[in-house]
Design a protein around this motif. Structure first.
Motif, PDB file in Angstrom:
ATOM      1  N   UNK A   1      41.943  48.992  27.916  1.00 39.79           N
ATOM      2  CA  UNK A   1      42.868  48.903  29.057  1.00 39.79           C
ATOM      3  C   UNK A   1      42.137  48.428  30.304  1.00 39.79           C
ATOM      4  N   UNK A   2      40.917  48.906  30.503  1.00 38.13           N
ATOM      5  CA  UNK A   2      40.122  48.452  31.640  1.00 38.13           C
ATOM      6  C   UNK A   2      39.778  46.971  31.510  1.00 38.13           C
ATOM      7  N   UNK A   3      39.467  46.554  30.290  1.00 40.82           N
ATOM      8  CA  UNK A   3      39.205  45.131  30.049  1.00 40.82           C
ATOM      9  C   UNK A   3      40.419  44.310  30.429  1.00 40.82           C
ATOM     10  N   UNK A   4      41.590  44.754  29.993  1.00 42.38           N
ATOM     11  CA  UNK A   4      42.834  44.040  30.306  1.00 42.38           C
ATOM     12  C   UNK A   4      43.035  43.925  31.816  1.00 42.38           C
ATOM     13  N   UNK A   5      42.736  44.997  32.528  1.00 40.84           N
ATOM     14  CA  UNK A   5      42.864  44.987  33.989  1.00 40.84           C
ATOM     15  C   UNK A   5      41.907  43.981  34.612  1.00 40.84           C
ATOM     16  N   UNK A   6      40.665  43.958  34.125  1.00 41.40           N
ATOM     17  CA  UNK A   6      39.679  43.006  34.647  1.00 41.40           C
ATOM     18  C   UNK A   6      40.091  41.562  34.350  1.00 41.40           C
ATOM     19  N   UNK A   7      40.593  41.312  33.143  1.00 39.48           N
ATOM     20  CA  UNK A   7      41.009  39.953  32.786  1.00 39.48           C
ATOM     21  C   UNK A   7      42.145  39.482  33.692  1.00 39.48           C
ATOM     22  N   UNK A   8      43.095  40.352  33.954  1.00 36.94           N
ATOM     23  CA  UNK A   8      44.198  39.997  34.851  1.00 36.94           C
ATOM     24  C   UNK A   8      43.685  39.643  36.240  1.00 36.94           C
ATOM     25  N   UNK A   9      42.696  40.409  36.718  1.00 37.91           N
ATOM     26  CA  UNK A   9      42.122  40.149  38.034  1.00 37.91           C
ATOM     27  C   UNK A   9      41.359  38.823  38.042  1.00 37.91           C
ATOM     28  N   UNK A  10      40.615  38.557  36.972  1.00 43.73           N
ATOM     29  CA  UNK A  10      39.853  37.309  36.883  1.00 43.73           C
ATOM     30  C   UNK A  10      40.791  36.107  36.901  1.00 43.73           C
ATOM     31  N   UNK A  11      41.840  36.154  36.094  1.00 39.59           N
ATOM     32  CA  UNK A  11      42.788  35.038  36.039  1.00 39.59           C
ATOM     33  C   UNK A  11      43.464  34.823  37.388  1.00 39.59           C
ATOM     34  N   UNK A  12      43.808  35.916  38.038  1.00 40.74           N
ATOM     35  CA  UNK A  12      44.470  35.797  39.351  1.00 40.74           C
ATOM     36  C   UNK A  12      43.519  35.205  40.384  1.00 40.74           C
ATOM     37  N   UNK A  13      42.292  35.696  40.428  1.00 36.04           N
ATOM     38  CA  UNK A  13      41.336  35.231  41.432  1.00 36.04           C
ATOM     39  C   UNK A  13      40.915  33.774  41.214  1.00 36.04           C
ATOM     40  N   UNK A  14      40.868  33.352  39.940  1.00 38.29           N
ATOM     41  CA  UNK A  14      40.466  31.977  39.637  1.00 38.29           C
ATOM     42  C   UNK A  14      41.671  31.047  39.528  1.00 38.29           C
ATOM     43  N   UNK A  15      42.866  31.618  39.705  1.00 40.00           N
ATOM     44  CA  UNK A  15      44.120  30.848  39.660  1.00 40.00           C
ATOM     45  C   UNK A  15      44.283  30.162  38.304  1.00 40.00           C
ATOM     46  N   UNK A  16      44.045  30.931  37.255  1.00 42.61           N
ATOM     47  CA  UNK A  16      44.220  30.450  35.885  1.00 42.61           C
ATOM     48  C   UNK A  16      45.353  31.233  35.237  1.00 42.61           C
ATOM     49  N   UNK A  17      45.932  30.665  34.167  1.00 42.44           N
ATOM     50  CA  UNK A  17      47.113  31.294  33.582  1.00 42.44           C
ATOM     51  C   UNK A  17      46.894  31.891  32.195  1.00 42.44           C
TER      52      UNK A  17
END
Length: 217
Positions: free
Chosen positions: A186-202
């Motif tokens: 779950x923490x990994x999922x949270x980090x991935x969501x943050x990474x995609x948002x910050x890098x503007x990737x989908x």
């Protein structure tokens, strides 16, 4: 993926025959090799999609699996290399990945696991045995920031987010990342969501392309 073509490279005939018998029938073995020189010749002649490559091989100039990759890859541009070795030593992992291997798994893997790893590599993922993650991160973490633009982009991410980003971009599943970094899926999922948002990737596919273009793998 049907009829995935592979070549098996290992200097032990018993291992080659055993692996061949345990691979998924959908993987079509085009050839085998026991030395550096034989491997280069077979790979160039057959042009397999994936080479299951031992790290330590006799012949050539003593460079083993890494030498095979460096010599064969330019002549077999569609071929990908998956290191398969008894060794989990950092030097072996780093050497073969720097040469261009798209993954590294140990020989403790089952035939089914090797087959799945080959499929993932053929599909564009990078595949590593989870316990090797630390070696890979240590070896390649320093390439981040080769350009000012990349540095600025990475600065948006926390240290943990950068670790997660690199492992996800290399094809690790959330559970594998969680195991490697001692955090929950779950923490990994949270980090991935943050990474995609910050890098503007989908998507994670865009993340892999982004990291590859910046030589972060």
């Amino acid at each position: 993926m049907n009829d995935l073509t592979v070549v098996i490279v290992d200097d032990h005939s018993i291992f080659r025959s055993g692996l061949r018998s345990e691979l998924d029938p959908a993987l079509r073995v085009l050839g085998e090799a026991a030395t550096v020189d034989e491997a280069i010749a077979v790979v160039v002649a057959t042009q397999p999609r994936v080479v299951l490559l031992d790290v330590h091989l006799p012949g050539g100039t003593g460079g083993g699996g890494a030498e095979v990759i460096r010599a064969a890859a330019p002549l077999a541009p569609s071929t990908l290399f998956l290191a398969l070795s008894v060794s989990d030593a950092a030097d072996d992992v780093v050497t073969v990945i720097r040469a261009g291997a798209r993954g590294y798994i140990t020989k403790s893997a089952s035939g089914a696991e090797v087959s799945e790893a080959a499929r993932r590599v053929a599909g564009g993922d990078a595949v590593f045995s989870p316990r090797l993650a630390g070696f890979v991160l240590d070896a390649f973490g320093a390439v981040a920031g080769e350009t000012a633009a990349t540095t600025d982009e990475l600065d948006r991410l926390s240290a943990r987010e950068q670790e997660v980003m690199r492992l996800i971009a290399r094809g690790y599943a959330y559970k594998e990342v969680a195991s490697a970094l001692f955090i929950s899926p779950k923490t990994v999922e949270t980090h991935v969501s943050a990474v995609l948002r910050k890098l503007q990737l989908s998507s994670r596919h865009e993340l892999t392309a982004w990291a590859t273009a910046r030589k972060l793998l």
